[in-house]
Design a protein around this motif. Sequence first.
Motif, mmCIF file in Angstrom:
data_model
loop_
_atom_site.group_PDB
_atom_site.id
_atom_site.type_symbol
_atom_site.label_atom_id
_atom_site.label_comp_id
_atom_site.label_asym_id
_atom_site.label_seq_id
_atom_site.Cartn_x
_atom_site.Cartn_y
_atom_site.Cartn_z
ATOM 1 N N GLU A 207 10.376 11.587 -3.606
ATOM 2 C CA GLU A 207 10.655 10.506 -4.455
ATOM 3 C C GLU A 207 11.973 10.042 -4.930
ATOM 4 N N GLU A 208 12.618 10.822 -4.862
ATOM 5 C CA GLU A 208 14.196 10.430 -5.220
ATOM 6 C C GLU A 208 14.912 10.088 -3.981
ATOM 7 N N GLU A 209 14.588 10.613 -3.001
ATOM 8 C CA GLU A 209 14.950 10.392 -1.393
ATOM 9 C C GLU A 209 14.543 8.782 -1.146
ATOM 10 N N ARG A 210 13.203 8.510 -1.387
ATOM 11 C CA ARG A 210 12.635 7.266 -1.149
ATOM 12 C C ARG A 210 12.797 6.109 -2.195
ATOM 13 N N LYS A 211 13.503 6.454 -3.268
ATOM 14 C CA LYS A 211 13.834 5.524 -4.160
ATOM 15 C C LYS A 211 14.516 4.283 -3.694
ATOM 16 N N ASP A 212 15.378 4.196 -2.972
ATOM 17 C CA ASP A 212 15.959 3.048 -2.271
ATOM 18 C C ASP A 212 15.375 2.668 -1.359
ATOM 19 N N GLN A 213 14.578 3.274 -0.730
ATOM 20 C CA GLN A 213 13.528 2.716 0.263
ATOM 21 C C GLN A 213 12.320 1.970 -0.367
ATOM 22 N N ARG A 214 11.917 2.540 -1.552
ATOM 23 C CA ARG A 214 10.820 1.820 -2.292
ATOM 24 C C ARG A 214 11.345 0.494 -2.759
ATOM 25 N N GLN A 215 12.539 0.352 -3.250
ATOM 26 C CA GLN A 215 13.311 -0.863 -3.878
ATOM 27 C C GLN A 215 13.402 -1.862 -2.758
ATOM 28 N N ARG A 216 13.816 -1.381 -1.303
ATOM 29 C CA ARG A 216 13.867 -2.579 -0.308
ATOM 30 C C ARG A 216 12.252 -2.877 0.024
ATOM 31 N N ILE A 217 11.369 -2.008 0.011
ATOM 32 C CA ILE A 217 10.092 -2.696 0.156
ATOM 33 C C ILE A 217 9.622 -3.625 -0.877
ATOM 34 N N LEU A 218 9.930 -3.419 -2.090
ATOM 35 C CA LEU A 218 9.455 -4.298 -3.088
ATOM 36 C C LEU A 218 10.218 -5.630 -2.977
ATOM 37 N N ASP A 219 11.420 -5.520 -2.442
ATOM 38 C CA ASP A 219 12.242 -6.811 -2.255
ATOM 39 C C ASP A 219 11.670 -7.571 -1.119
ATOM 40 N N LYS A 220 11.289 -7.056 -0.176
ATOM 41 C CA LYS A 220 10.945 -8.000 1.006
ATOM 42 C C LYS A 220 9.117 -8.312 0.790
ATOM 43 N N LEU A 221 8.528 -7.706 -0.101
ATOM 44 C CA LEU A 221 7.282 -7.977 -0.302
ATOM 45 C C LEU A 221 7.029 -9.330 -1.092
ATOM 46 N N ASN A 222 5.664 -10.061 -0.998
ATOM 47 C CA ASN A 222 5.405 -11.160 -1.802
ATOM 48 C C ASN A 222 4.050 -11.183 -1.946
ATOM 49 N N PRO A 223 3.663 -11.595 -3.022
ATOM 50 C CA PRO A 223 2.171 -11.900 -3.085
ATOM 51 C C PRO A 223 1.483 -12.876 -2.170
ATOM 52 N N GLY A 224 0.377 -12.557 -1.646
ATOM 53 C CA GLY A 224 0.091 -13.163 -0.378
ATOM 54 C C GLY A 224 0.305 -12.799 1.190
ATOM 55 N N ASP A 225 1.255 -11.623 1.381
ATOM 56 C CA ASP A 225 1.638 -11.223 2.514
ATOM 57 C C ASP A 225 0.639 -10.312 2.986
ATOM 58 N N ASP A 236 -12.002 7.744 -6.757
ATOM 59 C CA ASP A 236 -13.355 7.213 -7.132
ATOM 60 C C ASP A 236 -13.022 5.530 -7.214
ATOM 61 N N PHE A 237 -11.927 5.133 -7.865
ATOM 62 C CA PHE A 237 -11.717 3.838 -8.263
ATOM 63 C C PHE A 237 -10.771 2.965 -6.950
ATOM 64 N N GLY A 238 -10.771 3.675 -6.085
ATOM 65 C CA GLY A 238 -10.124 2.958 -4.955
ATOM 66 C C GLY A 238 -9.539 3.784 -3.808
ATOM 67 N N ALA A 239 -8.623 3.092 -3.294
ATOM 68 C CA ALA A 239 -7.795 3.976 -2.343
ATOM 69 C C ALA A 239 -6.438 3.632 -2.162
ATOM 70 N N PHE A 240 -5.485 4.552 -1.781
ATOM 71 C CA PHE A 240 -4.207 4.318 -1.789
ATOM 72 C C PHE A 240 -3.555 4.075 -0.356
ATOM 73 N N VAL A 241 -2.622 3.128 0.048
ATOM 74 C CA VAL A 241 -1.998 2.874 1.273
ATOM 75 C C VAL A 241 -0.770 3.216 1.167
ATOM 76 N N ASP A 242 -0.263 3.816 2.144
ATOM 77 C CA ASP A 242 0.896 3.880 2.529
ATOM 78 C C ASP A 242 1.777 3.112 3.214
ATOM 79 N N LEU A 243 2.664 2.158 2.606
ATOM 80 C CA LEU A 243 3.333 1.029 3.100
ATOM 81 C C LEU A 243 4.851 1.641 3.507
ATOM 82 N N ASP A 244 4.530 2.540 4.377
ATOM 83 C CA ASP A 244 5.907 2.966 5.041
ATOM 84 C C ASP A 244 6.971 3.494 3.962
#
Length: 488
Positions: A207-225, A236-244
């Motif tokens: 997670e520490e290694e991917r911290k910067d990567q997660r921030q880049r993902i959040l910056d480029k995503l917008n609702p509706g994409d 039980d309550f849903g499914a998790f999706v790995d977005l790279d």
Amino acid sequence: MPRTPGYTDPPLTMATNDMTTQQAEPGVWVEGPDGELVPDYESTFPEINEGQVVHGTVVRVDKDEVLVDIGYKSEGVIPTAELSIRRSVNPVDEVAVGEEIDALVLTKEDAEGRLILSKKRARFELAWKKIEGAAESGEPVDGRVIEVVKGGLILDLGVRGFLPASLVDIRRVQDLDEFLGQELRAKVIELNRSRNNVVLSRRAVLEEERKDQRQRILDKLNPGDVVEGQISNIVDFGAFVDLDGMDGLIHISELSWSHVNHPSEVLEIGQTVNVKVLDIDRERQRISLGLKQTQADPWQQVLEAYKEGDVVDGKVTKVVTFGAFVEILPGVEGLVHISELAQHHVENPREVVSQGQDVKVLILEVDAERRRLSLSMKRVDGEDGDGPDDVSQLTPNLGLSEEVFSEGSTAPAAAAEVAEPTAVAEAFAEAVAVADAQADGQGDEPEETTEVVREAVAEAAPVAEAAPVPEAEPVSDEPQGDEPEETT
């Protein structure tokens, strides 16, 4: 000529003086049992104590022990059980002749006079100091996976480190055996010297290694994409999706337009899917996703293809106390209320329908805004029994024969077909009059028939008084034996 030294010869005295001088040097000469001076060999050996870590060279490897030269008066012995923290090891796999190793002194001299050493305990002491430093600084440690146990992995850090299965990776790993023998880097999250307990987390490192990567993902995503991802975990309550590099959650209600009991019904781990970004919590770094939004909305097909009053085929998907749910299209269900299941009174919907049964239903109402359908089974054949147009439903069974109507005046058949309820009531009254006259002439007419007729007239009388009906044309006195059944 050289003199032959005698007992008074000075050299003898000098030798004695030399020996006296040598005896005065500690660690070189020592007085023997009979008072003679002998070299102090003990002083040439290193001083060792139990619990001390020493360094030496492997000189021999046997199946049950290893001999190590540490520069002491005798070689040290390492039993097989003291070679490694792993169980049931082969000494040949752990050490080799000529290899330099560290060992901890367990016993300076056992019953057989042997020096007993431990390689694994020396590693433990050295490794523990390193682990303590890593725990304080937050630096990761490296270790090889040596065992797969219930609930996680065991890493060889010089001590046995436990890596829980939930902390092996960012997403939960189904098969831990694939990590056996691998070198992993993890952070120390718990340390207990009294119990020799070390708990690790590889997920923290990732997670520490991917911290910067997660921030880049959040910056480029917008609702509706709409983005592509891979199913990393199903709960039980849903499914998790790995977005790279970052996981987003598809709630169970966003998986399909139809009802889903468990996410595993529509998804499986490792499956690649296209999902729509519904919401982003940038502060908490959470992404809400939807799967059904990338699929055709079946409700649009309902609005385009069906209307109220249409009869369609469906399948019962669920039976409840207040009715039954029927699926008329994949993803579109409607409710058949218990009152719309059958012409007769229904106490329990399961008396009429069962789950999985194919049925025909009539669409009563389409609520596009709330995405709800109201359906009926009893109205499929057009016999709802509620409307006044069905005269046969309004007319009680009087038990009268055609001869009764042939002796009295009745309305024409054509008029009976279009008569309003008030006209029908007048026909009832006339029929009652004739029936009473016949009953007076025929003493054997049952009282129940007359009573039924009177009750029918009583129910129809208020309706007749509320709306006057035009007078009927005179009816001929010809026999009415061919009177239609509707008039009767």
